[in-house]
Design a protein around this motif. Sequence first.
Motif, short mmCIF file in Angstrom:
data_model
loop_
_atom_site.label_atom_id
_atom_site.label_comp_id
_atom_site.label_asym_id
_atom_site.label_seq_id
_atom_site.Cartn_x
_atom_site.Cartn_y
_atom_site.Cartn_z
N LEU B 7 0.69 -1.32 -0.01
CA LEU B 7 -0.11 -0.07 -0.03
C LEU B 7 0.93 1.17 -0.07
O LEU B 7 0.51 2.18 -0.91
N ILE B 10 2.10 1.75 -3.34
CA ILE B 10 1.45 2.53 -4.50
C ILE B 10 1.10 3.75 -4.22
O ILE B 10 1.34 4.72 -5.29
N PHE B 11 0.93 4.27 -2.95
CA PHE B 11 0.95 5.72 -2.61
C PHE B 11 2.08 6.56 -3.05
O PHE B 11 2.08 7.68 -3.51
N ALA B 13 4.59 5.63 -5.30
CA ALA B 13 4.50 5.53 -6.84
C ALA B 13 3.67 6.92 -7.33
O ALA B 13 3.82 7.47 -8.13
N THR B 14 2.47 6.60 -6.69
CA THR B 14 1.41 7.81 -7.11
C THR B 14 2.00 9.26 -6.90
O THR B 14 2.03 10.12 -7.83
N ALA B 17 4.54 9.75 -9.54
CA ALA B 17 4.14 10.05 -10.90
C ALA B 17 3.72 11.64 -10.97
O ALA B 17 3.74 12.14 -11.98
N ALA B 18 2.83 12.08 -9.94
CA ALA B 18 2.51 13.30 -9.97
C ALA B 18 3.79 14.23 -10.00
O ALA B 18 3.76 15.12 -10.63
N ALA B 65 -5.24 4.41 5.33
CA ALA B 65 -5.80 3.32 4.79
C ALA B 65 -5.96 2.24 5.55
O ALA B 65 -6.87 1.49 5.40
N LEU B 76 -9.54 9.08 1.59
CA LEU B 76 -8.74 8.68 0.37
C LEU B 76 -9.20 9.05 -1.02
O LEU B 76 -8.51 9.41 -2.06
N TRP B 79 -7.28 12.33 -1.28
CA TRP B 79 -6.11 12.18 -1.56
C TRP B 79 -6.06 12.25 -3.05
O TRP B 79 -5.23 12.91 -3.42
N GLY B 80 -6.84 11.57 -3.81
CA GLY B 80 -6.93 11.61 -5.31
C GLY B 80 -7.17 12.78 -5.79
O GLY B 80 -6.58 13.04 -6.88
N VAL B 83 -4.33 14.88 -5.51
CA VAL B 83 -3.22 14.40 -6.57
C VAL B 83 -3.18 14.99 -7.99
O VAL B 83 -2.32 15.28 -8.61
#
Lengths: 161, 161
Positions: B7, B10-11, B13-14, B17-18, B65, B76, B79-80, B83
């Motif tokens: 988890l 993934i966060f 990596a996010t 990516a941003a 999470a 969450l 959060w998106g 982002v």
Amino acid sequence: MMIDWPLFGIFLATTYAAGATGAFFSPDGWYDRIDKPKWTPPNWLFPVAWFVLYICMAYAATRVAISGSPLLVYALAIWGLQVAFNTLWSPVFFGLHRPGAALLVLCGMWISVLAMAVSFYQTDMFAGLLIAPYVVWTSYAWALNFSIWRRNRGAAQPAGA
Amino acid sequence: MMIDWPLFGIFLATTYAAGATGAFFSPDGWYDRIDKPKWTPPNWLFPVAWFVLYICMAYAATRVAISGSPLLVYALAIWGLQVAFNTLWSPVFFGLHRPGAALLVLCGMWISVLAMAVSFYQTDMFAGLLIAPYVVWTSYAWALNFSIWRRNRGAAQPAGA
């Protein structure tokens, strides 16, 4: 299943914030001129497709969020990941005119969208099915981006690109 | 509290990516030339600040999470949203050279970051505190963007902008 409207609103706002990137960075003279395959969609199709996909995505994410499944936190974490890649693609392709770099972004986006479809499906079957068109569209976008990259690899970047 | 490494991955990596948006769209000749306030940070500070903020954010999101709170899905979802705004700002500011439009993006980002801090705090107090530096940094970025917009409002856009 009752829909949680505030939650749906946040997810829909997220897709529109990501989609704003496509409004800021849209098909321009460079895109009109470069060598594109015959199966390139007309420019008007992009916003129409995204409009439908965004509503499906936001509704699917809402279903996942209220599913009560122990897997939902992974599904929502992956949701955030694909949001970042989705927002990133247009500026790299239409802003920088760099189909090669944009193709790498689309690789990350395709993997995260597929992972989202699978994790949504595991959490709520219908939510997973709602992501299927997004997987198809991203695959199509990848093929188009790949073809454009290959056809214009040797071409000099136009001035100001 | 045991950390859930997939988890967290993934966060993180996010956020990267941003953050890639800041690597693609970074301070350029236009930014060097425009009128900026005395309290503009040196260019090297931006990646350093983001490196720290991203780790704090990803760890905070992981804590949220796995908190088991009924509020975590709202946290969450927000959060998106942040982002998307985070990814969008650099291309609009550094890519399009449009401080006014970038300021609007930062308004959306500031609201979503503040909402994320509050919702994280309600879910897991320590996670909320970990977002505090991000709120401070976004406020600072907003003030800087506002000042740059005001100082250069009348200035003609340089060629190619």
